[in-house]
Design a protein around this motif. Structure first.
Motif, PDB file in Angstrom:
ATOM      1  N   UNK A 269       0.814  -1.225   0.000  1.00 16.67           N
ATOM      2  CA  UNK A 269       0.000   0.000   0.000  1.00 16.67           C
ATOM      3  C   UNK A 269       0.848   1.275   0.000  1.00 16.67           C
ATOM      4  N   UNK A 270       1.902   1.267  -0.806  1.00 17.27           N
ATOM      5  CA  UNK A 270       2.642   2.503  -1.031  1.00 17.27           C
ATOM      6  C   UNK A 270       1.781   3.433  -1.885  1.00 17.27           C
ATOM      7  N   UNK A 271       2.031   4.734  -1.783  1.00 10.66           N
ATOM      8  CA  UNK A 271       1.256   5.709  -2.543  1.00 10.66           C
ATOM      9  C   UNK A 271       1.416   5.465  -4.047  1.00 10.66           C
ATOM     10  N   UNK A 272       0.338   5.750  -4.791  1.00  6.84           N
ATOM     11  CA  UNK A 272       0.316   5.441  -6.219  1.00  6.84           C
ATOM     12  C   UNK A 272       1.413   6.178  -6.978  1.00  6.84           C
ATOM     13  N   UNK A 273       1.649   7.449  -6.669  1.00  6.43           N
ATOM     14  CA  UNK A 273       2.686   8.205  -7.371  1.00  6.43           C
ATOM     15  C   UNK A 273       4.064   7.576  -7.160  1.00  6.43           C
ATOM     16  N   UNK A 274       4.322   7.115  -5.938  1.00  8.00           N
ATOM     17  CA  UNK A 274       5.594   6.461  -5.659  1.00  8.00           C
ATOM     18  C   UNK A 274       5.679   5.132  -6.404  1.00  8.00           C
ATOM     19  N   UNK A 275       4.576   4.402  -6.447  1.00  5.78           N
ATOM     20  CA  UNK A 275       4.549   3.145  -7.207  1.00  5.78           C
ATOM     21  C   UNK A 275       4.927   3.386  -8.665  1.00  5.78           C
ATOM     22  N   UNK A 276       4.318   4.402  -9.279  1.00  5.39           N
ATOM     23  CA  UNK A 276       4.563   4.677 -10.697  1.00  5.39           C
ATOM     24  C   UNK A 276       6.035   4.999 -10.951  1.00  5.39           C
ATOM     25  N   UNK A 277       6.621   5.755 -10.043  1.00  3.32           N
ATOM     26  CA  UNK A 277       8.030   6.118 -10.206  1.00  3.32           C
ATOM     27  C   UNK A 277       8.933   4.891 -10.091  1.00  3.32           C
ATOM     28  N   UNK A 278       8.674   4.044  -9.115  1.00  2.61           N
ATOM     29  CA  UNK A 278       9.505   2.854  -8.918  1.00  2.61           C
ATOM     30  C   UNK A 278       9.330   1.893 -10.087  1.00  2.61           C
ATOM     31  N   UNK A 279       8.104   1.719 -10.559  1.00  2.00           N
ATOM     32  CA  UNK A 279       7.855   0.828 -11.691  1.00  2.00           C
ATOM     33  C   UNK A 279       8.599   1.321 -12.931  1.00  2.00           C
ATOM     34  N   UNK A 280       8.637   2.626 -13.140  1.00  2.00           N
ATOM     35  CA  UNK A 280       9.412   3.193 -14.251  1.00  2.00           C
ATOM     36  C   UNK A 280      10.889   2.813 -14.122  1.00  2.00           C
ATOM     37  N   UNK A 281      11.438   2.945 -12.930  1.00  2.00           N
ATOM     38  CA  UNK A 281      12.852   2.620 -12.711  1.00  2.00           C
ATOM     39  C   UNK A 281      13.142   1.147 -12.980  1.00  2.00           C
ATOM     40  N   UNK A 282      12.231   0.271 -12.544  1.00  2.00           N
ATOM     41  CA  UNK A 282      12.425  -1.161 -12.757  1.00  2.00           C
ATOM     42  C   UNK A 282      12.314  -1.502 -14.244  1.00  2.00           C
ATOM     43  N   UNK A 283      11.298  -0.967 -14.886  1.00  2.00           N
ATOM     44  CA  UNK A 283      11.056  -1.292 -16.302  1.00  2.00           C
ATOM     45  C   UNK A 283      12.199  -0.810 -17.202  1.00  2.00           C
ATOM     46  N   UNK A 284      12.748   0.362 -16.900  1.00  2.00           N
ATOM     47  CA  UNK A 284      13.735   0.980 -17.785  1.00  2.00           C
ATOM     48  C   UNK A 284      15.178   0.809 -17.308  1.00  2.00           C
ATOM     49  N   UNK A 285      15.428  -0.014 -16.294  1.00  2.00           N
ATOM     50  CA  UNK A 285      16.757   0.012 -15.682  1.00  2.00           C
ATOM     51  C   UNK A 285      17.871  -0.485 -16.603  1.00  2.00           C
ATOM     52  N   UNK A 286      17.521  -1.175 -17.687  1.00  2.00           N
ATOM     53  CA  UNK A 286      18.530  -1.607 -18.652  1.00  2.00           C
ATOM     54  C   UNK A 286      18.791  -0.560 -19.739  1.00  2.00           C
ATOM     55  N   UNK A 287      17.890   0.406 -19.888  1.00  2.00           N
ATOM     56  CA  UNK A 287      17.956   1.350 -21.000  1.00  2.00           C
ATOM     57  C   UNK A 287      19.237   2.186 -21.032  1.00  2.00           C
ATOM     58  N   UNK A 288      19.702   2.768 -19.915  1.00  2.00           N
ATOM     59  CA  UNK A 288      20.877   3.649 -20.001  1.00  2.00           C
ATOM     60  C   UNK A 288      22.095   3.003 -20.646  1.00  2.00           C
ATOM     61  N   UNK A 289      22.220   1.698 -20.575  1.00  2.00           N
ATOM     62  CA  UNK A 289      23.370   1.026 -21.185  1.00  2.00           C
ATOM     63  C   UNK A 289      23.317   1.086 -22.705  1.00  2.00           C
ATOM     64  N   UNK A 290      22.110   1.306 -23.274  1.00  2.00           N
ATOM     65  CA  UNK A 290      21.954   1.236 -24.721  1.00  2.00           C
ATOM     66  C   UNK A 290      21.649   2.583 -25.378  1.00  2.00           C
ATOM     67  N   UNK A 291      21.268   3.610 -24.624  1.00  2.00           N
ATOM     68  CA  UNK A 291      20.825   4.852 -25.258  1.00  2.00           C
ATOM     69  C   UNK A 291      21.877   5.524 -26.139  1.00  2.00           C
ATOM     70  N   UNK A 292      23.198   5.367 -25.874  1.00  2.00           N
ATOM     71  CA  UNK A 292      24.151   6.004 -26.805  1.00  2.00           C
ATOM     72  C   UNK A 292      24.101   5.386 -28.205  1.00  2.00           C
TER      73      UNK A 292
END
Length: 361
Positions: A269-292
């Protein structure tokens, strides 16, 4: 924060909060308070009072915008006896003096917590120990060894409070390690326990399995932001369920982990806004290695997110924990800075290419 200087008469700061004051650290929330009085006094002196039924806490309330955990005692009653010696320090904000009712000053000076009752190490003691060792760099103590724990499920409120307090500690990895070794995590957070049985290839992760890697990432945090910390905790939660595919040992583990992270945060029961932010971090955590090496149209949406700088910080911690160099992190930062620069330029695309504009008088 100095709000504690204005606390009402009869209110004392205790436990880890008193230790933070003694060691010259900033008070972290929630603040541990002891009130000589009743719950009626709590309702009169504090705002937004709640009674969640937490072990060793009579009320949770707000004072001048800060969250406080409050224990009530009678006027002639001794201070609550905490399991670890160093926790039995109190601070009187009215007189601005520390109080040492159990004569444990030398333990605090030596930074050597000891159990006051050596033969008694119950579940609440483990929780207090996890909080203590996540907050202070005390010598490693195996106080929990050789004991059988029959954990009962505690309330969602207590789970969320415990996890948040540990993650906000500078040494969160030590508190989490205690909870894992004593079976708390396998009882309450099984999705995290599965990482402890998920092995890594040593050439890529010499630091250990998925859980040991997760703990290692916390050593590289520059701040204890809760969203970042939850992101680090959950970023590899999908690995236990991921399958090998064409040389990729944990194929699509970020996408799998996204669902696991969302369900975990919803259950606590974490706040929804915090959930959305954490889910973004989990989903995209591989992206920075490839963006260049990816075209901007594929990364523009993620890089436009206000959470992307935090994603870069998670990537730095993730990369550093594998004992690799920071080159990929710096490459990702360079690409992101270029994206921000060209995005503000009306005469160039987000990739930096010139674009034609038609002007009509």
């Amino acid at each position: 924060m100095d709000f504690y200087k204005n606390l009402p008469a009869g209110v004392f700061i205790g436990s880890v909060s008193a230790l933070e004051l003694y060691y010259g650290k900033e008070l972290s929330e929630p603040v541990n308070l002891v009130l000589r009085g009743s719950l009626t006094d709590v309702a009169r002196e504090f705002d937004d009072v709640d009674f969640p039924g937490i072990e060793g806490c009579d009320a949770v309330a707000r004072y001048e915008g800060h969250t406080c955990l409050i224990s009530c005692i009678d006027e002639d009653e001794p201070f609550p006896r905490m399991p670890f010696s160093v926790q039995n320090l109190y601070y009187d904000p009215r007189r601005r003096v520390f109080m040492d009712p159990l004569n444990i000053y030398y333990d605090i000076r030596r930074r050597e917590p000891r159990l006051l009752d050596e033969v008694c190490c119950d579940e609440q003691t483990v929780i207090e120990g996890a909080l203590l060792y996540s907050r202070f760099k005390y010598p490693r103590n195996r106080f929990y060894r050789g004991l059988d724990y029959n954990w009962e499920h505690i309330s969602v409120y207590e789970q969320r409070l415990l996890l948040s307090r540990i993650l906000k500690g500078k040494y969160a990895h030590r508190g989490l390690d205690i909870l894992m070794r004593t079976g708390f995590i396998s009882t309450h957070w099984p999705e995290l326990a599965r990482m402890d049985a998920t092995e890594h290839a040593k050439e890529h992760h010499p630091e250990g399995n998925a859980w040991e890697h997760t703990l290692e990432t916390f050593r590289y945090r520059k701040n204890t932001d809760l969203a970042l910390s939850l992101g680090l905790l959950l970023h590899d939660a999908g690995k236990p369920a991921a399958k090998r595919n064409e040389g990729n040992t944990f194929d699509r583990h970020a996408q799998i982990g996204t669902g696991i992270a969302r369900r975990f945060l919803e259950r606590l029961e974490f706040e929804r806004d915090l959930q959305d932010e954490v889910v973004f971090l989990v989903r995209e955590h591989m992206l920075p290695a490839f963006i260049p090496r990816l075209p901007t149209y594929r990364t523009e949406r993620s890089m436009s997110s206000p959470w992307f700088p935090k994603l870069l910080e998670l990537f730095r911690c993730d990369l550093s924990s594998t004992f690799r160099g920071p080159e990929k992190y710096y490459e990702a930062c360079t690409t992101y800075r270029s994206f921000l620069k060209y995005r503000k330029n009306p005469f160039r695309t987000a990739e930096g290419k010139k674009q034609l504009r038609l002007y009509v008088e």
